[in-house]
Design a protein around this motif. Structure first.
Motif, short mmCIF file in Angstrom:
data_model
loop_
_atom_site.label_atom_id
_atom_site.label_comp_id
_atom_site.label_asym_id
_atom_site.label_seq_id
_atom_site.Cartn_x
_atom_site.Cartn_y
_atom_site.Cartn_z
N LYS B 56 -62.54 -53.24 64.15
CA LYS B 56 -61.53 -52.47 63.07
C LYS B 56 -62.01 -51.14 62.99
CE LYS B 56 -59.56 -54.22 58.97
NZ LYS B 56 -59.74 -55.37 57.78
N ARG B 57 -60.72 -50.39 63.47
CA ARG B 57 -60.88 -48.88 63.49
C ARG B 57 -61.32 -48.31 62.18
NH1 ARG B 57 -59.50 -46.06 67.85
NH2 ARG B 57 -58.66 -44.44 66.51
N ARG B 62 -54.51 -45.18 63.52
CA ARG B 62 -54.45 -46.76 63.35
C ARG B 62 -55.56 -47.12 62.57
NH1 ARG B 62 -49.72 -47.98 63.67
NH2 ARG B 62 -49.95 -49.95 64.93
N TYR B 63 -56.06 -46.52 61.45
CA TYR B 63 -57.21 -46.67 60.89
C TYR B 63 -56.78 -48.31 60.15
CZ TYR B 63 -60.53 -46.65 56.92
OH TYR B 63 -61.74 -47.12 55.90
N GLY B 64 -58.01 -49.09 60.28
CA GLY B 64 -57.91 -50.34 59.66
C GLY B 64 -57.30 -51.58 60.58
N LYS B 65 -56.55 -51.17 61.91
CA LYS B 65 -56.22 -51.98 62.81
C LYS B 65 -57.33 -52.31 63.83
CE LYS B 65 -51.94 -51.66 61.23
NZ LYS B 65 -51.42 -52.79 60.76
N GLU B 130 -67.21 -45.38 63.55
CA GLU B 130 -65.95 -45.27 64.06
C GLU B 130 -65.40 -46.95 63.70
OE1 GLU B 130 -65.71 -43.99 68.07
OE2 GLU B 130 -67.26 -42.82 67.90
N SER B 131 -66.27 -47.74 63.36
CA SER B 131 -65.82 -49.27 63.35
C SER B 131 -66.44 -49.62 61.94
CB SER B 131 -66.20 -50.08 64.36
OG SER B 131 -65.81 -49.60 65.70
N TRP B 144 -53.11 -60.68 66.49
CA TRP B 144 -52.12 -60.05 67.39
C TRP B 144 -51.40 -59.05 66.78
CZ3 TRP B 144 -53.06 -60.30 72.54
CH2 TRP B 144 -53.69 -61.55 73.11
N ASP B 145 -51.07 -59.64 65.43
CA ASP B 145 -50.06 -58.55 64.80
C ASP B 145 -50.84 -57.29 63.94
OD1 ASP B 145 -48.02 -60.29 65.44
OD2 ASP B 145 -48.04 -61.25 63.66
N GLU B 146 -52.20 -57.40 64.09
CA GLU B 146 -52.76 -56.19 63.41
C GLU B 146 -53.78 -55.40 64.62
OE1 GLU B 146 -53.07 -55.39 60.50
OE2 GLU B 146 -51.34 -56.82 60.01
#
Lengths: 176, 176
Positions: B56-57, B62-65, B130-131, B144-146
């Protein structure tokens, strides 16, 4: 890099930016970090029947040596588009692009060479400002001792090995 | 680019150098041509049993994806070394690097994403700057949607398709 391309300051020095782990060129005036990254060289093994097309280099480096058509990938294109563009610029030839054949890292010069198989439908090509001579060679005729770059040798050897095996796989390697 | 990094002049303009066919930033004072070329993003599909590790970034974009561990290749390393370095920086995980799985050109941002399969011998990983979160997911559990990037979705879909087929081949594609 002697001057900052963002603000023009000469206060440029190598340092490790906060949160980073490598030295970068950092501007002491505007704090811009200037990154340098590897270049992609993309090209083609142009195949006509049992022959492969090679170009005699008309430019430095390695003027007069034989090479597979290849060159630096440009912004705003795909690797496949770049490979076909370089092929045409060096030889005026066109191909139906086949499988990716080799991904060769050359870390000491920070390059990655990506070579594709390409099928020529006609033996049509012409010399260009970049190539003084162009020939189609059978495997036994390849001027192995007059090749321009080691990546060309490795790619050709792998192409002929795949052809003998009847199956094309990608060779990933790092040349030191 | 507002100033020449070689001489500091502000006399920088886009023009087509002699013998070239594209506009480049050229310095009117010292005549240096400044090239801009595509960047390589290298990364890993880290596999443990029937699961794949995602991060999770914890940074933009795309923070949080959720993403596969990957990042910009550095000078003086191979693509394979870069992929494993990025994996470790983002997740503290290590793998035995397997086959090259995907070469995805993203021409509109001038990037080429090169993703490898990597086998984890233990489910060992840790969050990093980073994660913010790291998980192992079965195919049916993938968020898949995240996902952070389309290259991650394409790579994962290709990985699971290869696994079902029992054979790993390189997917070469261009995302528009």
């Amino acid at each position: 890099m002697k001057f900052c391309s963002a603000c023009g300051s000469a206060d440029i020095a190598l340092s490790v930016p906060e949160g980073d782990h490598r030295e970068r060129y950092v501007c002491g005036a505007c704090k811009t970090v200037h990154y340098k990254n590897p270049l992609i060289v993309c090209g083609v093994v142009p195949v006509y029947g049992d022959k492969v097309m090679l170009c005699k280099r008309g430019i430095e480096p390695r003027y007069g040596k034989w090479t597979l058509p290849a060159g630096f990938m440009e912004n705003k294109e795909s690797v496949e588009e770049g490979a076909q563009r370089e092929l045409f610029e060096e030889s005026q030839a066109t191909v139906t692009l086949g499988p990716l054949l080799a991904v060769l890292s050359v870390p000491y010069i920070s390059q990655v060479h990506m070579m594709y198989v390409g099928q020529m439908s006609e033996p049509t090509y012409a010399v260009t400002p970049e190539s003084t001579e162009i020939n189609l060679y059978r495997e036994s005729e390849i001027p192995w001792d007059e090749l321009a770059f080691r990546t060309v040798k490795v790619t050709l050897e792998h192409y002929f090995a795949c052809r003998k095996a009847g199956a094309f796989v990608v060779k990933c390697d790092s040349l030191s």
